[in-house]
Motif scaffolding. Structure first.
Motif, short mmCIF file in Angstrom:
data_model
loop_
_atom_site.label_atom_id
_atom_site.label_comp_id
_atom_site.label_asym_id
_atom_site.label_seq_id
_atom_site.Cartn_x
_atom_site.Cartn_y
_atom_site.Cartn_z
N LEU A 242 0.82 -1.20 0.00
CA LEU A 242 0.00 0.00 0.00
C LEU A 242 0.85 1.25 0.00
CD1 LEU A 242 -2.64 -1.13 2.68
CD2 LEU A 242 -2.55 -1.66 0.24
N SER A 243 0.22 2.35 -0.31
CA SER A 243 0.93 3.64 -0.33
C SER A 243 0.85 4.30 1.05
CB SER A 243 0.32 4.57 -1.38
OG SER A 243 0.43 4.00 -2.67
N GLU A 244 1.84 5.10 1.35
CA GLU A 244 1.87 5.79 2.63
C GLU A 244 0.78 6.85 2.71
OE1 GLU A 244 5.90 6.97 4.02
OE2 GLU A 244 6.52 6.30 2.04
N ASN A 245 0.31 7.05 3.93
CA ASN A 245 -0.63 8.14 4.21
C ASN A 245 -1.80 8.18 3.21
OD1 ASN A 245 -1.39 10.38 5.78
ND2 ASN A 245 -0.55 11.79 4.26
N THR A 246 -2.38 7.00 2.94
CA THR A 246 -3.46 6.88 1.96
C THR A 246 -4.65 6.16 2.60
OG1 THR A 246 -1.85 6.76 0.17
CG2 THR A 246 -4.08 6.02 -0.33
N LYS A 247 -5.86 6.65 2.31
CA LYS A 247 -7.06 6.04 2.87
C LYS A 247 -7.52 4.86 2.01
CE LYS A 247 -10.36 8.56 4.65
NZ LYS A 247 -11.53 9.47 4.78
N TYR A 248 -7.85 3.75 2.64
CA TYR A 248 -8.36 2.55 1.97
C TYR A 248 -9.63 2.10 2.67
CZ TYR A 248 -3.74 2.19 -0.23
OH TYR A 248 -2.59 2.44 -0.95
N LYS A 249 -10.49 1.38 1.92
CA LYS A 249 -11.70 0.79 2.49
C LYS A 249 -11.61 -0.72 2.42
CE LYS A 249 -14.95 4.59 1.75
NZ LYS A 249 -16.25 5.01 1.17
N PHE A 250 -11.99 -1.36 3.51
CA PHE A 250 -11.92 -2.82 3.59
C PHE A 250 -13.29 -3.40 3.95
CE2 PHE A 250 -7.72 -1.16 4.47
CZ PHE A 250 -6.91 -1.96 3.67
N TYR A 251 -13.59 -4.60 3.37
CA TYR A 251 -14.88 -5.26 3.60
C TYR A 251 -14.65 -6.70 4.05
CZ TYR A 251 -16.49 -1.37 0.68
OH TYR A 251 -16.74 -0.13 0.16
N MET A 252 -15.67 -7.27 4.67
CA MET A 252 -15.61 -8.66 5.12
C MET A 252 -16.94 -9.34 4.80
SD MET A 252 -14.62 -10.03 8.96
CE MET A 252 -16.02 -9.29 9.80
N ARG A 253 -16.92 -10.64 4.52
CA ARG A 253 -18.14 -11.40 4.29
C ARG A 253 -17.95 -12.84 4.76
NH1 ARG A 253 -18.52 -12.70 -2.28
NH2 ARG A 253 -16.78 -14.18 -2.33
N VAL A 254 -19.07 -13.56 4.94
CA VAL A 254 -19.02 -14.98 5.27
C VAL A 254 -18.63 -15.74 4.00
CG1 VAL A 254 -20.31 -16.97 6.11
CG2 VAL A 254 -20.80 -14.69 7.02
N ALA A 255 -17.59 -16.56 4.09
CA ALA A 255 -17.10 -17.28 2.91
C ALA A 255 -18.08 -18.38 2.52
CB ALA A 255 -15.72 -17.87 3.20
N GLU A 256 -18.11 -18.69 1.24
CA GLU A 256 -18.97 -19.76 0.73
C GLU A 256 -18.45 -21.12 1.19
OE1 GLU A 256 -20.77 -21.37 -3.56
OE2 GLU A 256 -19.21 -19.83 -3.50
N THR A 257 -19.39 -22.03 1.49
CA THR A 257 -19.03 -23.39 1.88
C THR A 257 -19.83 -24.37 1.02
OG1 THR A 257 -20.77 -23.59 3.56
CG2 THR A 257 -18.69 -22.60 4.25
N GLU A 258 -19.75 -25.65 1.35
CA GLU A 258 -20.49 -26.66 0.60
C GLU A 258 -21.99 -26.48 0.75
OE1 GLU A 258 -19.37 -28.97 -1.49
OE2 GLU A 258 -17.34 -28.17 -1.25
N THR A 259 -22.42 -25.92 1.86
CA THR A 259 -23.86 -25.82 2.12
C THR A 259 -24.38 -24.40 2.26
OG1 THR A 259 -23.45 -26.04 4.50
CG2 THR A 259 -23.90 -28.07 3.26
N SER A 260 -23.52 -23.41 2.29
CA SER A 260 -23.97 -22.03 2.42
C SER A 260 -23.31 -21.15 1.38
CB SER A 260 -23.66 -21.48 3.83
OG SER A 260 -22.26 -21.42 4.04
N ALA A 261 -24.07 -20.19 0.91
CA ALA A 261 -23.55 -19.24 -0.08
C ALA A 261 -22.81 -18.12 0.64
CB ALA A 261 -24.71 -18.67 -0.89
N ALA A 262 -21.95 -17.44 -0.11
CA ALA A 262 -21.24 -16.30 0.47
C ALA A 262 -22.24 -15.22 0.82
CB ALA A 262 -20.20 -15.78 -0.51
N SER A 263 -22.03 -14.57 1.94
CA SER A 263 -22.96 -13.53 2.37
C SER A 263 -22.69 -12.23 1.62
CB SER A 263 -22.78 -13.28 3.87
OG SER A 263 -21.57 -12.57 4.11
#
Length: 502
Positions: A325-346
């Protein structure tokens, strides 16, 4: 009195005879009863009563006794039913296959019934029964191995088929046939028939076809009666026979279909539209949290079963660490439930905004920073604090302190020996000393005082290390007589001092 008593006895006797004849002629299910009062009434009105009137009038002329008349009536009823024997019907069917429909009329015998079928009733006709459609349209549905002869088409039909006005069907000995009408239709029936409540409407599956979810039948648009049975199929194979069905892992990606059939007082079956089993859906989690932030990387707090992404169009990854990443720079991060054999990704979580820190070192594209020796040079005498900070990388994080250690304001001229620091969140990450060319004594200007100290150095009274660097006006790396002469020229106004990067 005798006449009145005789009339009463005769009336009672005739009523008994009438009931006996009706029981014989209306034996729909072979049990001597008819379940539908409307059919019973219409049949008595249109068939039985005219028959009784004609027979009674005929026998009265010949003087036959009341008992004989009753026997005749019962005999007539039995012969009418016996005229619908399999042998009799088989011969009529044979005739029908070799002649036109108009030539093969419905047998004009006592026992025929004119029936309206539709949402209230359906007819279940057994072997040997005949059904003539007088108006409307009817669906003929053989039960199990049953079949019927379509007189108009001159063929045997073993599957469901539609019949319209004028069509004439004869049920074979192979089994019974249901005659169901989506809306009111009038048919003439003979032989052994029963009446059922048809299953009509649109059957749907209630529930979401996700892994782990339980499905059931939606009867909101269905009319039915009797005993219901259920058949759940997944991918064309039987999966269950209960009122409900729970979606399994092996069902995912396959189509689920429900068939409900009615028996007993009901008849027919409905098949739902297929629904495709999918993975279990997940709700979006909360936004991620930052665990460590540097000038070129961000580490999010790891959560089991989650995956992470930087930016709205980034690629999802299982690692919570983002580098390069670059210094002194704003970034946005996201999170989700990962897909499995029985559930879809959120769906993605809300964004976490993170600004990378600055590098733990002073850098500049204007001045020379010698981190190894802890000094910053290339600054000309008279340079202000504001000008100095503007020439540094990340000026918002630059602080300047004078010789006493106090933070200097933006309009003050910086001097040799002052401290320049990189400060982030109140913490100094890096610091160096200033070398201001021409400012030997550190007061921020090149003056006669500095000239005197330079002369003293040449006479043997040595300057400090920073003072010698500040006295190097020509930038050759050392203070010599040449620099002393140049200083004299500056004081006389003949030349100007340039910040030397030493």
């Amino acid at each position: 009195m005798r006449k009145s008593l005789g009339k009463l006895i005769c009336g009672v006797f005739l009523s008994c005879v009438l009931l006996c004849v009706c029981a014989e002629l209306l034996d729909v299910n072979g049990a001597g009863t008819v379940d539908d009062p409307l059919i019973t009434f219409s049949y008595m009105r249109d068939t039985v009563l005219p028959l009784l009137k004609n027979r009674m009038a005929s026998k009265s002329k010949t003087g036959v006794s009341a008992g004989t008349r009753g026997a005749e009536l019962k005999k007539h009823g039995k012969s009418a039913v016996s005229s619908l024997s399999e042998k009799n019907i088989a011969s009529r069917v044979a005739d029908g296959l070799t002649s036109s429909v108009t030539e093969l009329s419905v047998p004009s015998v006592t026992g025929q019934r004119r029936v309206t079928i539709g949402s209230r009733w359906a007819v279940r006709a057994e072997a040997g029964a005949t059904v003539l459609v007088l108006s409307g349209s009817v669906s003929a549905v053989p039960e199990q191995d049953g079949s019927f002869i379509d007189i108009r088409q001159k063929s045997e039909v073993s599957g469901a088929a539609g019949l319209s006005a004028g069509d004439y069907a004869v049920v074979t000995e192979k089994g019974s046939v249901l005659f169901i009408a989506p809306s009111d239709a009038v048919v003439m029936v003979t032989g052994k028939v029963g009446f059922r409540i048809p299953m009509l409407g649109t059957l749907e599956i209630d529930g979401i076809a996700e892994f782990g979810e339980t499905l059931c039948a939606d009867f909101s648009n269905v009319t039915c009666g009797g005993t219901l049975s259920y058949l759940w199929t997944v991918g064309g194979s039987t999966a269950g026979t209960g009122e409900t069905y729970t979606v399994k892992e092996e069902d995912i990606g396959k189509q689920i279909v429900l068939t409900v059939s009615a028996s007993g007082d009901g008849c027919g079956s409905l098949v739902s539209a297929p629904v495709t089993a999918v993975k279990e859906s997940e709700n979006a989690p909360a936004a991620p949290t930052a665990e460590k932030v540097t000038y070129n990387s961000v580490t999010l707090k790891k959560v089991d079963g989650m995956e992470y992404r930087m930016g709205s169009a980034g690629t999802w990854q299982t690692s919570p660490v983002f580098t390069g990443l670059s210094e002194n720079t704003k970034y946005k991060f996201y999170m989700r439930v990962a897909e499995t054999e029985t559930s879809a990704a959120s769906p993605a979580s809300k964004a976490l905004s993170v600004t990378t820190s600055v590098r733990a070192a002073l850098t500049s594209s204007v001045y020379k920073v010698d981190a190894a020796n802890g000094r910053l040079s290339g600054v000309a005498a008279g340079t202000t604090v504001s000008t100095l900070r503007a020439g540094m990388d990340y000026p918002d994080y630059i602080k300047v302190y004078d010789a006493s250690g106090a933070e200097a304001g933006g309009s003050r001229a910086v001097g040799t020996g002052w401290k320049v620091s990189l400060v982030v969140d109140g913490k100094a990450l890096a610091s160096v000393k200033l070398v201001v060319t021409g400012d030997v004594n550190g007061d921020g200007s090149a003056s006669l005082t500095d000239f005197v100290q330079m002369k003293s150095h040449l006479l043997g009274n040595r300057l400090s290390a920073l003072g010698q660097l500040a006295a190097d006006l020509n930038g050759d790396g050392s203070f010599t007589l040449t620099d002393f002469v140049n200083m004299k020229s500056v004081l006389l106004g003949n030349t100007k001092i340039k910040g030397q990067k030493v």
